[in-house]
Design an enzyme around this catalytic site. Structure first.
Site, PDB file in Angstrom:
ATOM      1  N   ASP A   1       0.915  -1.283   0.044  1.00  0.00           N
ATOM      2  CA  ASP A   1      -0.010  -0.104   0.032  1.00  0.00           C
ATOM      3  C   ASP A   1       0.976   1.352   0.119  1.00  0.00           C
ATOM      4  O   ASP A   1       2.048   1.157   0.421  1.00  0.00           O
ATOM      5  CB  ASP A   1      -0.852   0.103   1.205  1.00  0.00           C
ATOM      6  CG  ASP A   1      -2.041   1.094   1.150  1.00  0.00           C
ATOM      7  OD1 ASP A   1      -3.063   0.500   0.849  1.00  0.00           O
ATOM      8  OD2 ASP A   1      -1.950   2.210   1.448  1.00  0.00           O
TER       9      ASP A   1
ATOM     10  N   HIS B   1       0.213   3.795   1.988  1.00  0.00           N
ATOM     11  CA  HIS B   1       0.030   4.315   3.204  1.00  0.00           C
ATOM     12  C   HIS B   1       0.980   3.968   4.129  1.00  0.00           C
ATOM     13  O   HIS B   1       1.369   2.646   4.346  1.00  0.00           O
ATOM     14  CB  HIS B   1      -1.399   4.357   3.441  1.00  0.00           C
ATOM     15  CG  HIS B   1      -2.160   5.272   2.590  1.00  0.00           C
ATOM     16  ND1 HIS B   1      -2.712   4.591   1.334  1.00  0.00           N
ATOM     17  CD2 HIS B   1      -2.608   6.398   2.377  1.00  0.00           C
ATOM     18  CE1 HIS B   1      -3.481   5.406   0.557  1.00  0.00           C
ATOM     19  NE2 HIS B   1      -3.323   6.608   1.249  1.00  0.00           N
TER      20      HIS B   1
ATOM     21  N   SER C   1      -5.085  11.179   1.997  1.00  0.00           N
ATOM     22  CA  SER C   1      -5.672  10.028   2.313  1.00  0.00           C
ATOM     23  C   SER C   1      -5.116   9.159   3.785  1.00  0.00           C
ATOM     24  O   SER C   1      -5.584   8.405   4.451  1.00  0.00           O
ATOM     25  CB  SER C   1      -5.749   8.909   1.118  1.00  0.00           C
ATOM     26  OG  SER C   1      -4.455   9.018   0.609  1.00  0.00           O
TER      27      SER C   1
END
Length: 340
Positions: free
Chosen positions: A180, A182, A274
Site C-alpha cells: 500500500d 500508506h 488519504s
C-alpha cells in the site's frame, strides 16, 4: 512427486511457452515482414507486449497469464508501480514528480496569514515517503534530488518560520504497509505522539482512549498492480495484515445529557490526504488521544495535500467556528522544491 519449487518451475515454463507462442503469433499477424528483424532490433519486445493478449482465445486469461509470468520470472508489476525486494511495492510517483506536486511556499504563507487573522495556529507536518523509510527494499537507488528532498523540505519550513517536525524517526519502527502507499496505523500513532510532544500537549488522563480491535488481512491499494487473477494460487504477492483501532471519548460518555447545550467548537482541525482521511490508518483517533482534544477531520482522498487546504480556507467550518490549531499533513512526494 514434484517438490513445490519444481511445480513452480514447471508452471512458469509452461506459462512462459504458451504466452511466448501467442505473442509470436500476434507479432507475425501484426507485422509479418518485420518478425525476424524485430527479434534482433528490439521491436519484438514492444510489439509482443502490445499484441500478445489479442492472439489468445481469452483476453482476460491472456492478461492474467502475462501478469503472472511477468511477476514470476521478471519480478515486475504493471506500469505505475515498482516491485522492490521481498514483495514490497512502491508507487512510481516516488521515483518521479507527481502531477499534483507544487511549490508549497505560496500556500504556506497564504494559509498562515489567513489562519492567524482568525487566531488559528498552522502546524504543517511533512511525512517521509515509503521509498525513504524503506530504502532497503528498493530495487535501485533514487536520484540525489529525491534522496535529499525531505531534509530540504524541513529546511524550507524552518526558513518560513515554522517548527519543522522531523517524523522520520517516529515512522522508522513501523513505517508503511508492504502493498500500500500508506503508513501502518502504528506509524500514524508514533507521528501523532511526536506532534503532541512538540506542541507541549498535556492531555487529561483518559480523555480519549484508543484501543485495538484485532488484526485483519488488508489488500493495499498497490496490489492492483500485481493482479494475477486465476493464477494467484501459483504466483501472487502476500497480503498485509493491519491492526484495527477504535478511539473512545470518555468525557463525552459522562456528559451526553448536556450535549445540546455544549460548545460545539472543535479545537483541532486536520487537513491533508488519504493518510489522514482513511479510517484504516486511524490518524485522527491517535491525534485525539495524544492531544487530549477533539479533532475535526477534513482531509480528502485523491486530491493531494494542497487542494484540501485551499478548500478549508474558504469553508464554513473555518469561518463559522475557527479551531485553535490546524494540522496540515503533507506527504513529501507532493512537494516540488525550487530547482527540483
Amino acid at each position: 512427486m514434484l517438490s513445490d519449487h519444481q511445480q513452480n518451475m514447471c508452471f512458469a515454463s509452461l506459462l512462459g511457452l504458451a504466452v511466448a507462442l501467442a505473442g509470436w503469433q500476434g507479432h507475425r499477424a501484426a507485422a509479418p515482414e518485420q518478425a525476424l528483424t524485430g527479434l534482433t532490433g528490439g521491436s519484438y519486445q514492444r510489439q509482443y507486449e502490445s499484441t500478445f493478449a489479442d492472439a489468445l482465445p481469452s483476453r482476460g486469461w491472456s492478461v492474467e497469464a502475462y501478469a503472472a509470468l511477468r511477476l514470476a520470472l521478471f519480478k515486475e508489476v504493471a506500469e505505475g508501480a515498482v516491485l522492490g525486494r521481498d514483495g514490497w511495492i512502491f508507487t512510481a510517483e516516488e521515483f518521479e514528480t507527481p502531477a499534483l506536486a507544487e511549490d508549497p511556499v505560496p500556500l504556506l504563507r497564504q494559509a498562515r496569514a489567513e489562519l492567524a487573522a482568525l487566531g488559528v495556529q498552522l502546524v504543517p507536518v511533512i511525512l517521509p515517503d515509503k521509498a525513504r523509510v524503506h530504502a532497503d527494499r528498493l530495487p535501485y537507488r533514487r536520484s540525489a534530488a529525491l534522496q535529499n528532498r525531505y531534509a530540504a523540505a524541513l529546511d524550507l519550513l524552518r526558513a518560513e518560520g515554522f517548527a519543522a517536525l522531523d517524523t522520520r524517526s517516529a515512522m522508522q519502527a513501523h513505517g508503511f504497509l508492504r502493498g500500500d502507499t500508506h503508513w501502518q496505523p502504528e506509524a500514524a500513532r508514533a507521528v501523532a505522539e511526536a506532534l503532541a510532544q512538540q506542541l507541549g500537549a498535556k492531555p487529561a488522563e483518559d480523555a480519549f482512549v484508543t484501543q485495538s480491535n484485532g488484526q485483519d488481512p488488508f489488500r493495499g491499494d498497490l496490489m492492483v498492480f500485481a493482479e494475477t487473477g486465476r493464477f494467484a494460487d501459483w504466483v501472487a504477492l502476500p497480503l498485509d495484515r493491519i491492526t484495527r483501532y477504535e478511539t473512545l471519548d470518555k468525557a463525552a460518555d459522562a456528559t451526553d445529557a448536556m450535549a445540546l447545550f455544549a460548545d460545539t467548537r472543535v479545537p483541532v482541525a486536520l487537513i491533508g490526504t488519504s493518510y489522514s482521511a482513511k479510517a484504516d490508518f486511524h490518524f485522527e483517533g491517535f491525534l485525539k488521544s495524544a492531544l487530549g482534544q477533539d479533532v475535526l477531520n477534513l482531509a480528502q482522498i485523491g486530491k493531494g495535500p494542497f487542494a484540501p487546504m485551499r478548500d478549508y480556507l474558504t469553508s464554513p467550518e473555518l469561518h463559522g467556528s475557527p479551531p485553535d490549531i490546524v494540522i496540515w499533513e503533507i506527504p513529501e512526494r507532493y512537494i516540488l522544491l525550487q530547482g527540483g
